[in-house]
Design a protein around this motif. Structure first.
Motif, PDB file in Angstrom:
ATOM      1  N   THR A   1      34.139 -21.418 -40.412  1.00  0.00           N
ATOM      2  CA  THR A   1      33.568 -23.070 -39.445  1.00  0.00           C
ATOM      3  C   THR A   1      32.617 -22.290 -39.244  1.00  0.00           C
ATOM      4  N   THR A   2      31.232 -21.320 -38.641  1.00  0.00           N
ATOM      5  CA  THR A   2      30.194 -21.634 -37.669  1.00  0.00           C
ATOM      6  C   THR A   2      29.025 -21.945 -37.842  1.00  0.00           C
ATOM      7  N   PHE A   3      29.339 -22.703 -38.989  1.00  0.00           N
ATOM      8  CA  PHE A   3      27.689 -23.486 -39.128  1.00  0.00           C
ATOM      9  C   PHE A   3      27.750 -24.871 -38.177  1.00  0.00           C
ATOM     10  N   SER A   4      29.208 -25.503 -37.770  1.00  0.00           N
ATOM     11  CA  SER A   4      29.497 -26.955 -37.279  1.00  0.00           C
ATOM     12  C   SER A   4      28.055 -26.423 -35.863  1.00  0.00           C
ATOM     13  N   GLY A   5      28.194 -24.726 -35.514  1.00  0.00           N
ATOM     14  CA  GLY A   5      26.328 -25.339 -34.472  1.00  0.00           C
ATOM     15  C   GLY A   5      25.174 -24.857 -35.367  1.00  0.00           C
TER      16      GLY A   5
ATOM     17  N   ARG B   1      21.501 -25.146 -36.589  1.00  0.00           N
ATOM     18  CA  ARG B   1      20.528 -26.784 -36.608  1.00  0.00           C
ATOM     19  C   ARG B   1      20.500 -27.468 -38.045  1.00  0.00           C
ATOM     20  N   ASP B   2      21.446 -27.128 -38.665  1.00  0.00           N
ATOM     21  CA  ASP B   2      20.551 -27.735 -39.801  1.00  0.00           C
ATOM     22  C   ASP B   2      21.789 -28.607 -40.273  1.00  0.00           C
ATOM     23  N   TRP B   3      23.126 -28.696 -39.460  1.00  0.00           N
ATOM     24  CA  TRP B   3      24.176 -29.094 -39.687  1.00  0.00           C
ATOM     25  C   TRP B   3      23.718 -30.328 -38.490  1.00  0.00           C
ATOM     26  N   THR B   4      23.487 -29.869 -37.059  1.00  0.00           N
ATOM     27  CA  THR B   4      23.148 -31.136 -36.754  1.00  0.00           C
ATOM     28  C   THR B   4      21.961 -31.749 -36.563  1.00  0.00           C
ATOM     29  N   ALA B   5      21.381 -31.219 -37.286  1.00  0.00           N
ATOM     30  CA  ALA B   5      20.329 -32.387 -38.007  1.00  0.00           C
ATOM     31  C   ALA B   5      20.067 -33.032 -38.913  1.00  0.00           C
ATOM     32  N   ALA B   6      21.471 -33.052 -39.790  1.00  0.00           N
ATOM     33  CA  ALA B   6      22.322 -33.894 -40.447  1.00  0.00           C
ATOM     34  C   ALA B   6      23.111 -35.169 -40.088  1.00  0.00           C
ATOM     35  N   TRP B   7      23.310 -34.803 -39.122  1.00  0.00           N
ATOM     36  CA  TRP B   7      24.426 -35.650 -37.990  1.00  0.00           C
ATOM     37  C   TRP B   7      23.516 -36.548 -37.192  1.00  0.00           C
ATOM     38  N   ARG B   8      22.075 -35.928 -36.687  1.00  0.00           N
ATOM     39  CA  ARG B   8      21.164 -37.073 -35.703  1.00  0.00           C
ATOM     40  C   ARG B   8      20.680 -37.753 -37.049  1.00  0.00           C
ATOM     41  N   ARG B   9      20.571 -37.365 -38.616  1.00  0.00           N
ATOM     42  CA  ARG B   9      20.138 -38.114 -39.387  1.00  0.00           C
ATOM     43  C   ARG B   9      20.807 -39.208 -39.884  1.00  0.00           C
TER      44      ARG B   9
ATOM     45  N   SER C   1      35.950 -27.393 -48.915  1.00  0.00           N
ATOM     46  CA  SER C   1      37.243 -27.701 -47.997  1.00  0.00           C
ATOM     47  C   SER C   1      36.689 -26.366 -47.456  1.00  0.00           C
ATOM     48  N   LYS C   2      36.310 -25.240 -48.822  1.00  0.00           N
ATOM     49  CA  LYS C   2      36.627 -24.169 -48.405  1.00  0.00           C
ATOM     50  C   LYS C   2      35.269 -23.253 -48.165  1.00  0.00           C
ATOM     51  N   THR C   3      33.954 -24.263 -48.852  1.00  0.00           N
ATOM     52  CA  THR C   3      32.590 -24.154 -48.236  1.00  0.00           C
ATOM     53  C   THR C   3      32.291 -24.653 -47.119  1.00  0.00           C
ATOM     54  N   LEU C   4      32.941 -24.843 -45.956  1.00  0.00           N
ATOM     55  CA  LEU C   4      32.919 -25.990 -44.945  1.00  0.00           C
ATOM     56  C   LEU C   4      33.680 -25.742 -44.057  1.00  0.00           C
ATOM     57  N   THR C   5      34.386 -26.755 -44.369  1.00  0.00           N
ATOM     58  CA  THR C   5      36.034 -26.896 -43.505  1.00  0.00           C
ATOM     59  C   THR C   5      36.807 -28.042 -43.771  1.00  0.00           C
ATOM     60  N   PRO C   6      38.167 -27.808 -43.986  1.00  0.00           N
ATOM     61  CA  PRO C   6      38.565 -29.334 -44.374  1.00  0.00           C
ATOM     62  C   PRO C   6      39.389 -30.456 -43.849  1.00  0.00           C
ATOM     63  N   TRP C   7      38.628 -30.114 -42.247  1.00  0.00           N
ATOM     64  CA  TRP C   7      38.811 -31.217 -41.878  1.00  0.00           C
ATOM     65  C   TRP C   7      37.734 -32.442 -42.154  1.00  0.00           C
TER      66      TRP C   7
ATOM     67  N   GLY D   1      18.732 -28.531 -47.961  1.00  0.00           N
ATOM     68  CA  GLY D   1      19.029 -27.112 -48.222  1.00  0.00           C
ATOM     69  C   GLY D   1      19.673 -26.897 -46.950  1.00  0.00           C
ATOM     70  N   GLY D   2      20.723 -26.916 -46.381  1.00  0.00           N
ATOM     71  CA  GLY D   2      21.803 -26.728 -45.659  1.00  0.00           C
ATOM     72  C   GLY D   2      22.466 -26.047 -45.949  1.00  0.00           C
ATOM     73  N   LEU D   3      23.020 -26.783 -47.092  1.00  0.00           N
ATOM     74  CA  LEU D   3      24.332 -25.978 -47.371  1.00  0.00           C
ATOM     75  C   LEU D   3      23.837 -24.706 -48.199  1.00  0.00           C
ATOM     76  N   ARG D   4      23.018 -25.024 -48.762  1.00  0.00           N
ATOM     77  CA  ARG D   4      22.060 -23.311 -49.814  1.00  0.00           C
ATOM     78  C   ARG D   4      21.933 -22.302 -48.619  1.00  0.00           C
ATOM     79  N   ARG D   5      21.743 -22.381 -47.524  1.00  0.00           N
ATOM     80  CA  ARG D   5      21.430 -21.379 -46.472  1.00  0.00           C
ATOM     81  C   ARG D   5      22.840 -21.390 -45.533  1.00  0.00           C
ATOM     82  N   HIS D   6      23.419 -22.142 -45.501  1.00  0.00           N
ATOM     83  CA  HIS D   6      24.805 -22.205 -44.683  1.00  0.00           C
ATOM     84  C   HIS D   6      25.796 -20.778 -45.455  1.00  0.00           C
ATOM     85  N   LEU D   7      25.517 -21.377 -47.358  1.00  0.00           N
ATOM     86  CA  LEU D   7      26.521 -20.187 -48.121  1.00  0.00           C
ATOM     87  C   LEU D   7      25.799 -18.450 -48.208  1.00  0.00           C
ATOM     88  N   GLY D   8      24.670 -19.389 -47.999  1.00  0.00           N
ATOM     89  CA  GLY D   8      23.651 -17.317 -47.771  1.00  0.00           C
ATOM     90  C   GLY D   8      24.728 -16.695 -46.702  1.00  0.00           C
TER      91      GLY D   8
END
Length: 481
Positions: free
Chosen positions: A126-130, A132-140, A320-326, A369-376
């Motif tokens: 779950t390292t994606f949670s911090g 910038r792509d994820w936080t930017a998505a929340w801000r928007r 749940s597997k690509t990001l988090t079950p939460w 493109g945040g999900l694509r970059r996270h998966l990479g």
């Protein structure tokens, strides 16, 4: 914030045939374990590191992200990258593969600051949670005006559009956003399918893999449907056994791309055969595509949904597997309009369980493109951890066999003689390592011929995984004696 380059940190050029990122990660990892940098100390900025190593800044960023995923550093947005707490010393450190067979294992004590290392399968990094792509998505999402109405029963139009795009790009499945339904994960999706299939009658019978995903059987039982066990052959469901099964079946639930938990892949010929069976039986094929984004060198096989020309396949997917079950968010691809309408009607009555704000965040994360970059990024982490599992277990063969490492986030270790999986699991729990016995995935009436344990390597840090694998290897050495 810019941090100076430590005078005692030497970074040289990558040798021929080794990528600059992999070489840099290896050098930094060894420097951290050797104590050249200490807990809490700032790492050089990515710009300074790139200049010192003669690489691009993007490569330096990727190297830090990989080290963060392994647990060696912590990335603090706006402040920099810092050495993580609790790194072991390289001096006197025993490698996992060559740990002495007669070394004495002892349970971790609270005084050592060790806690249970949970290798239960199914949990991702779950390292994606911090990031910038994820936080930017929340801000928007938070800056948008909140609707006054409840979320649509089928899910937000934008998220369904992004999911349809993802399925086309990642899985080669061409679909219309109207065919996508947003769910609260795999269990919710299966439950919604049961409600949608009730037009066939109240006594639904649905074939499932044995061994297979236990949660699916539990959902079917809770909703009054009957799960029917079908054995595996060569790692996937035995389609001949399915075709010859006595009694009508309304549907079959499959994990064809990475069978859970043994990890086999259903051959293309068998995928076509299950479609023929569904046509002849007027049944539905439920394709659980739970972790197909993660392939470790194996060529991808076409999704059954991409081979379906009659709308008999329902694809189940989840974040749940690509990001988090939460997040409790997933999706269904339902091409049959009558079945889809019944499911939407059920959802309208029960309500859409996924928060509207979560749907907005995910839609923005995918759009940017945040999900694509996270998966990479996370695929590199998983490839590294997979290599650790292989290095630990390769010399345990032939007594212990390793399965499921062609993809996904878990591995299954099996053996046919000696100690039971329950005993191994109990020993490891005493050593503060949690794994799952393979027997848990079988129907209760079936006793597996082989013993085994299932371990997940997605969620633990690299350091936690190394420690746990050493304990697992030492315990499994008993089987060889």
């Amino acid at each position: 914030m810019r941090h100076a380059f430590p005078m005692d940190l030497i970074i040289d050029a990558a040798p021929q045939g080794v990528s600059a990122r992999a070489h840099l990660v290896d050098q930094l990892r060894n420097a951290l374990l050797a104590g050249q940098l200490h807990a809490g100390q700032p790492m050089p900025s990515t710009r300074v590191l790139a200049q010192a190593a003669g690489i691009s800044r993007g490569t330096a960023v990727a190297a830090y992200e990989e080290l963060a995923g392994e647990g060696y550093v912590e990335i603090v947005p706006g402040s920099g990258t810092f050495v993580a707490e609790g790194l072991p010393s390289l001096e006197g450190r025993t490698s996992i593969k060559t740990a002495p067979a007669d070394s004495v294992l002892s349970p971790a004590s609270d005084s050592e600051g060790d806690s249970l290392i949970n290798l239960s399968p199914g949990s991702p990094s779950t390292t994606f949670s911090g990031h910038r792509d994820w936080t930017a998505a929340w801000r928007r999402a938070q800056s948008a005006k909140l609707p006054a109405l409840v979320p649509p029963p089928e899910g937000s139009a934008e998220l369904r559009e992004r999911i349809a795009e993802h399925l086309h790009t990642a899985r080669g499945v061409a679909c219309d956003p109207e065919e996508v339904l947003v769910t609260a994960g795999t269990s919710d999706a299966i439950g919604l399918l049961v409600h949608g299939l009730r037009a066939r009658g109240d006594r639904l019978r649905m074939a499932t893999e044995n061994p297979g995903y236990t949660k699916a059987r539990e959902v079917l039982n809770q909703l009054g449907a009957t799960p029917v066990p079908i054995p595996l052959v060569d790692g996937g469901m035995d389609i001949e056994e399915l075709s010859n099964h006595s009694g009508a079946l309304d549907a079959v639930i499959l994990t064809p791309s990475h069978q859970y938990p043994l990890g086999g892949r259903l051959p293309v010929a068998s995928r076509l055969s299950v479609l023929e069976w569904a046509r002849n039986s007027e049944a539905v094929v439920i394709e659980d595509d739970y972790d197909s984004e993660f392939r470790h060198g194996a060529a991808p096989l076409p999704a059954i949904a991409s081979l379906d020309e009659e709308g008999r396949v329902v694809m189940v997917g989840s974040f749940s597997k690509t990001l988090t079950p939460w997040l409790r968010c997933g999706y269904l691809l339902v091409r049959d309009p009558l079945l889809r309408d019944r499911m939407i009607s059920t959802r309208r009555a029960l309500g859409q369980p996924v928060s509207g704000i979560i749907q907005q965040v995910l839609a923005e994360f995918m759009r940017s493109g945040g999900l694509r970059r996270h998966l990479g990024r996370v695929s590199r982490e998983y490839a590294h951890r997979r290599a650790l599992v292989l290095a630990t277990t390769e010399d345990l063969a032939p007594e212990v066999r390793t399965h499921a490492l062609e993809g996904g986030l878990h591995a299954t270790l099996t053996w046919t003689t000696g100690i039971t999986a329950e005993s191994i699991t109990a020993q490891l729990k005493h050593l503060r390592v949690a794994v799952t016995p393979l027997s848990r995935y079988y129907y209760e009436s079936d006793c597996p011929d082989q013993q085994g344990i299932v371990i997940g390597y997605g969620a633990p840090t690299d350091l936690e995984l190394r420690t746990a694998l050493q304990q697992i290897r030492q315990v499994l050495l008993e089987i060889r004696e």
